[in-house]
Design an enzyme around this catalytic site. Structure first.
Site, PDB file in Angstrom:
ATOM      1  N   HIS A   1       0.628   5.209   1.437  1.00 14.69           N
ATOM      2  CA  HIS A   1      -0.181   6.055   2.315  1.00 14.69           C
ATOM      3  C   HIS A   1       0.454   7.447   2.375  1.00 14.69           C
ATOM      4  O   HIS A   1       1.675   7.561   2.504  1.00 14.69           O
ATOM      5  CB  HIS A   1      -0.248   5.423   3.720  1.00 14.69           C
ATOM      6  CG  HIS A   1      -1.113   6.218   4.651  1.00 14.69           C
ATOM      7  ND1 HIS A   1      -2.489   6.163   4.608  1.00 14.69           N
ATOM      8  CD2 HIS A   1      -0.789   7.106   5.628  1.00 14.69           C
ATOM      9  CE1 HIS A   1      -2.979   6.981   5.522  1.00 14.69           C
ATOM     10  NE2 HIS A   1      -1.971   7.563   6.155  1.00 14.69           N
TER      11      HIS A   1
ATOM     12  N   ASN B   1       0.841  -1.205   0.000  1.00 11.58           N
ATOM     13  CA  ASN B   1       0.000   0.000   0.000  1.00 11.58           C
ATOM     14  C   ASN B   1       0.867   1.240   0.000  1.00 11.58           C
ATOM     15  O   ASN B   1       2.002   1.216   0.476  1.00 11.58           O
ATOM     16  CB  ASN B   1      -0.866  -0.017   1.278  1.00 11.58           C
ATOM     17  CG  ASN B   1      -1.801   1.179   1.386  1.00 11.58           C
ATOM     18  OD1 ASN B   1      -2.428   1.586   0.400  1.00 11.58           O
ATOM     19  ND2 ASN B   1      -1.897   1.765   2.572  1.00 11.58           N
TER      20      ASN B   1
END
Ligand code: GAR
Length: 203
Positions: free
Chosen positions: A111, A109
Site C-alpha cells: 500500500h 499487500n
C-alpha cells in the site's frame, strides 16, 4: 528445493508485478508466479504475464452476483494453480471472507502510505492533502478490514516542497519495487512469524 508458488492479483499497470518478475529473473526472489489474475480485461499486468508466458486470467466482475461469489471463483483459480501465497500488487477490490478464509495469513499487500495513515484509494493524494512531511509504503498481511492487517515492513519517503500526486507516487513506487520482492523472499524462506498484529523476522 521447491519454489514458493505465487498468485498475483493486479488491477492495472502491474509495475509491482514486474518488479517481482525481475527479482525472480535475477535470482533475488526464489519463487514462481503461477498465475496473474485481474478484474480488468485490459490490465497491463495481464499483458506482462502473457508475454512471458505466465497464465493470465481475467475474471469478469459483471458475471457474479456478489463480491463473495467473485472471490469464490478467484479461489478456484488460485487453487488450480497450486498458489501458496496470494500477492496483491495494485489490486483495487475489497476482499471478502470467501478469499481471506481459505488463504488466512497467506495474502500479502503493498500500500502506498505508511499505514495506518491514509488507507483506501489515492493514498498519496491523501498524504499531500493532509500535509504530512513523510509518507512511504507498507507491506502487510491482509485481514477482513481494509489496509489493516499485520505490518511486515515499511519504507519512509520524504514529502518534498512542490510535490504533486504524480511526483510523490513515483518516488514511493520506486521504494515499493525494492521492498515488496525482499519481503516476499523473507516469506519464501519461512522467516516471517505473525503473532496478533505483530510480524517478526526470524533467522
Ligand atoms: C501501487 O502504488 C500500489 O501500492 C497501489 O497501487 C499501485 C499499483 O501500481 N496499491 C494500492 O493503492 C492498494 N490499496 P502497479 O499496478 O504499477 O503495481
Amino acid at each position: 528445493m521447491s519454489r514458493l508458488m505465487l498468485g498475483v492479483l493486479a488491477s492495472g499497470r502491474g509495475s509491482n508485478l514486474q518488479a517481482i518478475l525481475d527479482a525472480i529473473r535475477h535470482g533475488q526472489l526464489r519463487a514462481e508466479v503461477g498465475v496473474v489474475i485481474s478484474n480488468h480485461k485490459e490490465a497491463e499486468a495481464l499483458a506482462r504475464a502473457r508475454s512471458l508466458p505466465i497464465p493470465d486470467v481475467f475474471i469478469d466482475p459483471s458475471l457474479y452476483a456478489s463480491r463473495s461469489d467473485y472471490d469464490a471463483a478467484l479461489v478456484q483459480v488460485l487453487k488450480a494453480h497450486q498458489v501458496e501465497l496470494v500477492v496483491l500488487a495494485g489490486y483495487m477490490r475489497l476482499l471478502t471472507p470467501a478469499l481471506i478464509g481459505p488463504y488466512r495469513n497467506r495474502i500479502i499487500n503493498i500500500h502506498p502510505s505508511l499505514l495506518p495513515a491514509f488507507p483506501g484509494l489515492h493514498a498519496q493524494a491523501q498524504a499531500l492533502a493532509y500535509g504530512v512531511k513523510v509518507s512511504g509504503c507498507t507491506v502487510h498481511f491482509v485481514d477482513e478490514e481494509v489496509d489493516h492487517g499485520p505490518i511486515v515492513a515499511q519504507t519512509a519517503v520524504p514529502v518534498l516542497e512542490g510535490d504533486t500526486e504524480e511526483s510523490l507516487s513515483a518516488r514511493i513506487l520506486e521504494q515499493e519495487h525494492r521492498l515488496f520482492p525482499c519481503m516476499l523472499q523473507l516469506y519464501a524462506d519461512g522467516k516471517l512469524r505473525i503473532e496478533g498484529r505483530k510480524v517478526s523476522i526470524h533467522e
